[in-house]
Every structure is written in C-alpha cells, then in structure tokens.
Design a protein around this motif. Sequence first.
Motif, PDB file in Angstrom:
ATOM      1  N   VAL A 149       0.892  -0.663   0.236  1.00 37.60           N
ATOM      2  CA  VAL A 149       0.047  -0.191   0.326  1.00 37.60           C
ATOM      3  C   VAL A 149       1.445   1.201   0.298  1.00 37.60           C
ATOM      4  O   VAL A 149       0.475   2.481  -0.892  1.00 37.60           O
ATOM      5  N   CYS A 150       1.629   1.527   0.922  1.00 41.79           N
ATOM      6  CA  CYS A 150       2.849   2.658   0.641  1.00 41.79           C
ATOM      7  C   CYS A 150       3.406   2.511  -0.412  1.00 41.79           C
ATOM      8  O   CYS A 150       3.656   3.922  -1.038  1.00 41.79           O
ATOM      9  N   THR A 151       4.056   1.940  -0.563  1.00 38.30           N
ATOM     10  CA  THR A 151       5.105   1.702  -2.268  1.00 38.30           C
ATOM     11  C   THR A 151       3.711   2.405  -3.160  1.00 38.30           C
ATOM     12  O   THR A 151       4.138   3.036  -4.222  1.00 38.30           O
ATOM     13  N   ILE A 152       2.653   2.293  -3.136  1.00 33.77           N
ATOM     14  CA  ILE A 152       1.562   2.302  -4.239  1.00 33.77           C
ATOM     15  C   ILE A 152       1.165   4.035  -3.646  1.00 33.77           C
ATOM     16  O   ILE A 152       1.110   4.364  -5.118  1.00 33.77           O
ATOM     17  N   LEU A 153       1.263   4.555  -2.843  1.00 31.58           N
ATOM     18  CA  LEU A 153       1.229   5.593  -2.360  1.00 31.58           C
ATOM     19  C   LEU A 153       1.918   6.052  -2.784  1.00 31.58           C
ATOM     20  O   LEU A 153       1.564   7.721  -4.152  1.00 31.58           O
ATOM     21  N   LEU A 154       3.310   6.013  -3.188  1.00 35.10           N
ATOM     22  CA  LEU A 154       4.279   6.397  -3.107  1.00 35.10           C
ATOM     23  C   LEU A 154       4.668   6.850  -4.469  1.00 35.10           C
ATOM     24  O   LEU A 154       4.773   7.969  -4.978  1.00 35.10           O
ATOM     25  N   TRP A 155       4.237   6.184  -5.556  1.00 35.85           N
ATOM     26  CA  TRP A 155       4.603   6.176  -6.264  1.00 35.85           C
ATOM     27  C   TRP A 155       3.604   6.670  -7.713  1.00 35.85           C
ATOM     28  O   TRP A 155       4.193   6.934  -9.087  1.00 35.85           O
ATOM     29  N   GLY A 156       2.548   6.234  -7.123  1.00 36.93           N
ATOM     30  CA  GLY A 156       0.875   6.678  -7.666  1.00 36.93           C
ATOM     31  C   GLY A 156       0.827   8.291  -7.017  1.00 36.93           C
ATOM     32  O   GLY A 156       0.971   9.293  -8.476  1.00 36.93           O
ATOM     33  N   THR A 157       1.752   8.836  -6.192  1.00 34.36           N
ATOM     34  CA  THR A 157       1.423  10.097  -6.187  1.00 34.36           C
ATOM     35  C   THR A 157       2.758  11.131  -7.134  1.00 34.36           C
ATOM     36  O   THR A 157       2.475  12.231  -7.764  1.00 34.36           O
ATOM     37  N   PHE A 159       3.425   9.878 -10.132  1.00 36.03           N
ATOM     38  CA  PHE A 159       2.653   9.891 -11.658  1.00 36.03           C
ATOM     39  C   PHE A 159       2.167  10.898 -11.759  1.00 36.03           C
ATOM     40  O   PHE A 159       1.993  11.877 -12.857  1.00 36.03           O
ATOM     41  N   ILE A 160       1.075  12.213 -10.310  1.00 35.19           N
ATOM     42  CA  ILE A 160      -0.227  12.421 -10.669  1.00 35.19           C
ATOM     43  C   ILE A 160       1.163  14.305 -10.556  1.00 35.19           C
ATOM     44  O   ILE A 160       0.414  14.931 -11.225  1.00 35.19           O
ATOM     45  N   ILE A 161       1.653  13.821  -9.977  1.00 36.51           N
ATOM     46  CA  ILE A 161       3.078  14.957  -9.558  1.00 36.51           C
ATOM     47  C   ILE A 161       3.908  15.537 -11.036  1.00 36.51           C
ATOM     48  O   ILE A 161       3.233  16.577 -11.655  1.00 36.51           O
ATOM     49  N   LEU A 162       3.892  14.669 -11.657  1.00 32.91           N
ATOM     50  CA  LEU A 162       4.718  14.593 -13.694  1.00 32.91           C
ATOM     51  C   LEU A 162       3.141  15.685 -14.642  1.00 32.91           C
ATOM     52  O   LEU A 162       4.102  15.845 -15.248  1.00 32.91           O
ATOM     53  N   ARG A 163       2.215  15.404 -13.695  1.00 34.84           N
ATOM     54  CA  ARG A 163       0.862  15.577 -14.619  1.00 34.84           C
ATOM     55  C   ARG A 163       1.405  17.096 -15.271  1.00 34.84           C
ATOM     56  O   ARG A 163       0.681  17.751 -15.813  1.00 34.84           O
ATOM     57  N   ILE A 317       0.984  14.534  -1.666  1.00 37.40           N
ATOM     58  CA  ILE A 317       1.813  15.603  -3.053  1.00 37.40           C
ATOM     59  C   ILE A 317       2.507  16.304  -2.431  1.00 37.40           C
ATOM     60  O   ILE A 317       3.712  16.697  -3.080  1.00 37.40           O
ATOM     61  N   GLY A 318       2.033  17.248  -1.220  1.00 35.93           N
ATOM     62  CA  GLY A 318       2.657  18.436  -1.025  1.00 35.93           C
ATOM     63  C   GLY A 318       4.417  17.636  -0.198  1.00 35.93           C
ATOM     64  O   GLY A 318       5.531  18.102  -1.137  1.00 35.93           O
TER      65      GLY A 318
END
Length: 474
Positions: A149-157, A159-163, A317-318
């Motif tokens: 779960v922690c890994t998914i949240l880290l890398w999901g965030t 890729f959101i930021i890269l947008r 995100i921040g």
Amino acid sequence: MNQNGKLGFWVLTSLVVGNMVGSGIFMLPRSLSEAASPAGVLGAWLFTGLGVLMLALVFGNLAIRKPHLSGGPQIYAKELFKKGSKASNLSGFMSSWGYWVGTFAGNVAIITTFAGYLSTFFPILTSQAELLKIGTFSLKVGNALTFVVCTILLWGTHFIILRGLDSAGKLNFLATATKVIGFFLFIVVGIFAFSKTNILPFVAPRVDEAGQSFGLFGQINHAAVATLWAFCGVESAMIFASRAKKTIDVKRATIVGVLITLAIYVGISVLVMGMLSQDTLIASEKPLIDAIETVLGPIGGKFLAAVGLISLIGSTIGWVLLAGEIPYQAAKQGLFLKAFEKTNSKGLPIFGLNVSNGLAQLFIFSTISSSISAAFDFVIYIATLSFLVPYFISSVFQLKLVLTGDTYSKMMKDRWIDGIVATLATAYSIWVIIAGTSDLKTFTFGMVLLGSGIVFYKHILAEPKAKQASKIIA
C-alpha cells in the motif's frame, strides 16, 4: 494559481497547512501521551507553537529580503561564509543534504500513517498471521500488505505530480480544505464528549525506557522534538518562493498557515486526551479514530478515517513536491549535482523526484519488520533532527542581516523587531537540538545519515573542474 502556473496566496497557505497537518495530527496524540502527562503535552504544544511562529516570521522575512535565495532554509548556510569559499560550499551542501534526507524520510511517516488509517476499512492490514519465515525473520501478512500500500501511494503520487504543478497544487488545496473542515467537525464532537477524568492526573511523572522518572519540565523537554515534527513543513511556502505569484504572499501564507495549524493541533490533542483514557491512548495505532468511535461508533470512525485518508494523500503530494524541489534548487545554487537541475516538459524536477522517491522507497522497507507506530516514531525523530540544523541556520542568517544592516534602511525599528524575532528563533532551535540529541541512538543514526553526504560532496567539487577542463580542450 494563475495561467502562468504561479502559486497564489491560498495555494501557498494550503501547502503550508497541508504539509504540517499530515501524519503528526493522526499519530502524535499517542506518542505525546507516552512521553508526557496532559500538562506536559499542552505545555509542549504551546511552547513549540511560539517557537515555530518565530521561525515562520524569520522565513517570511528572508523570503522578502533575499528573494534570489529560494529553495528552502538550508540554502542560507552558504551565505554565512565568504562567497565561493570552501566553508561556504561545504556548509551549504551539508545543510541541503540533511534537509533533503529529512524531507523524503518524513514523507515516509505520512505514507505509513495512511496505511494505518486504511486498516479501518481493511483490517487485514493489521493481520499478524505469518506469511513466510526465513531463519529468525518472520513476515506478517499485515506488514507485507502495508508495504504494498505504501509503495503504491508513493509512486501513484509521483505520477500525479508529473502531470503538472497546477493540477498537483489544486489537488493539494482540495485535500487541505477537506481536512481542515473535517478536523474542526472533530473538535465540535470532541467538546461534547470530553471527560475530565481521562486527563487526570493532569500533572504526573513519566518514566523512560531506562526507568528514569522525570517531571513536568523534563516531559516538555522530552516531547519537544515530537511536537516540532508536527510543524515541519512550515517553510513550504518559502521553498516555492520562486514559483509564487507575489513574494509577500510567502510571508503571509507562512504565518496564517502556522496559526491555523496550531489551533487544530492544540484543539485535537487536548480533546483526544479527554476522550480516551491515557492507557488506551498510549496503546492506540490510530488514536483519532478510536476517540471518535467512543462517541459516534464505527460510522464515525469510518468517516474520520476517510477524512484522514484524503488529508494524507494531500500531504503526500506536498511532501513529494518538496523532496524534488529541494535538491533542484540546491543544484541551481551549485550545492548539488547538476543532474538534479533536469526538468521535464512541465518544468518539474524529474531527476530529483526520481531519486528522492527511490530513496523513500528504501525507508518504506521499515514497515516490513515493525508496526506502523514503531516505524512512525523512528522516522519522525530522524527527519526532525535533519530539519533542525537548517532552521537554526536560517535564524542565524537573519541575525547576520540585522547586525550588518544588509537589506535594511536607516530605520532602526524593523532591525530591532527582526533582531528580537531572530534571537528567539535561534534560542528555540538550539533548545530543541539539545533536547533531540539527548538520545544517543537517535543522535548517532542521524549523524550517520548527515555524514553520508560527504561521499557525494567530492563529486560536486569535481563538476566545475570537469567543465573547466572541457573548455580548455575545446
């Protein structure tokens, strides 16, 4: 945020509040109750709040007086010495390195807290069933799922930021607004559920791991590092000063953000102590949910958990943004490898984000062999100690400007006021550094992390020489 992608007052304020009101509000009531009696906890919050307000004023002043020195409080280290000297470059690098380490380590504390609150909906995340065993090491099902779960949240965030910064900033603002509303609702409920018996005895001694008893002042001293962790991120607006629509908004957002955060922290911390017995609070993995469930039952717990998850996504995100921005700004100042200056088509520091999140992933491995609360306690001490040195440096740099008169006109009033603020901020930073390094284990590990930067410093020194050699060959 305007059409040019610049950050306005409210987005800057949301970054400050969002980055401060993260994992701390969810986990610290437990940590603080373990370290201090109710009187000690309240004293620690108020003392830290005053100290952080002084730091906020320092950050705001420096953002206005030295707008070209953007990227965070660690940047000021090199300004304390002669420009271009070895002392200037080394201090600037070491401060930036420590601050960067603290940022991505602190992000892990937020992410692990997210997993803890997600267990409200998925209890299997706390399962102690054995998944596999290798020698003396036993991997529990809950720990393995928490890691995923922690890994998914880290890398999901990631890729959101890269947008783009614009979309990430708006999402952070929405999450921050949601959490502030949710926490004030919690405060309203908590007022009606408050029981005086839960905070008695109001003043009582506490015993550390070594069996040593300490009184009220010792408790405040012991809790100082933990409460400061809750305010780490106060410099968020200053870090993004170069991306701000108006420079004055940086100072305003920082001060307003601190006041909003202090109100939330004191209100919730006191109310949670009045909603749960001290023994129950100390044993809790998710104290806010346990507290609200005593009043509203499971439905209330799930509602608050949902607010917490939204809040922690915004905080992630921040903090991921900060972790990428810090080495980027340091590289622009010649304090980090030039590779960290690389940006994508959206102007985001792609190399810094990749490296920061890759290193954060290593810290997430701590969730495999320990509980959420143990991982949280470990990381916040390391991260907070990493922030303390840049905070101290910023205060000293403000004192230097006051004493030399740099950026000040002939009017002495501003210099006197800023001098008093800087003196108080410096004294506070020194006090917390002393309190935070009293534990030898934490101090040693923190120094190892800080000292590890020396390995990379020689490569930074080599870069100018390599450029010079290439020009000669050309």
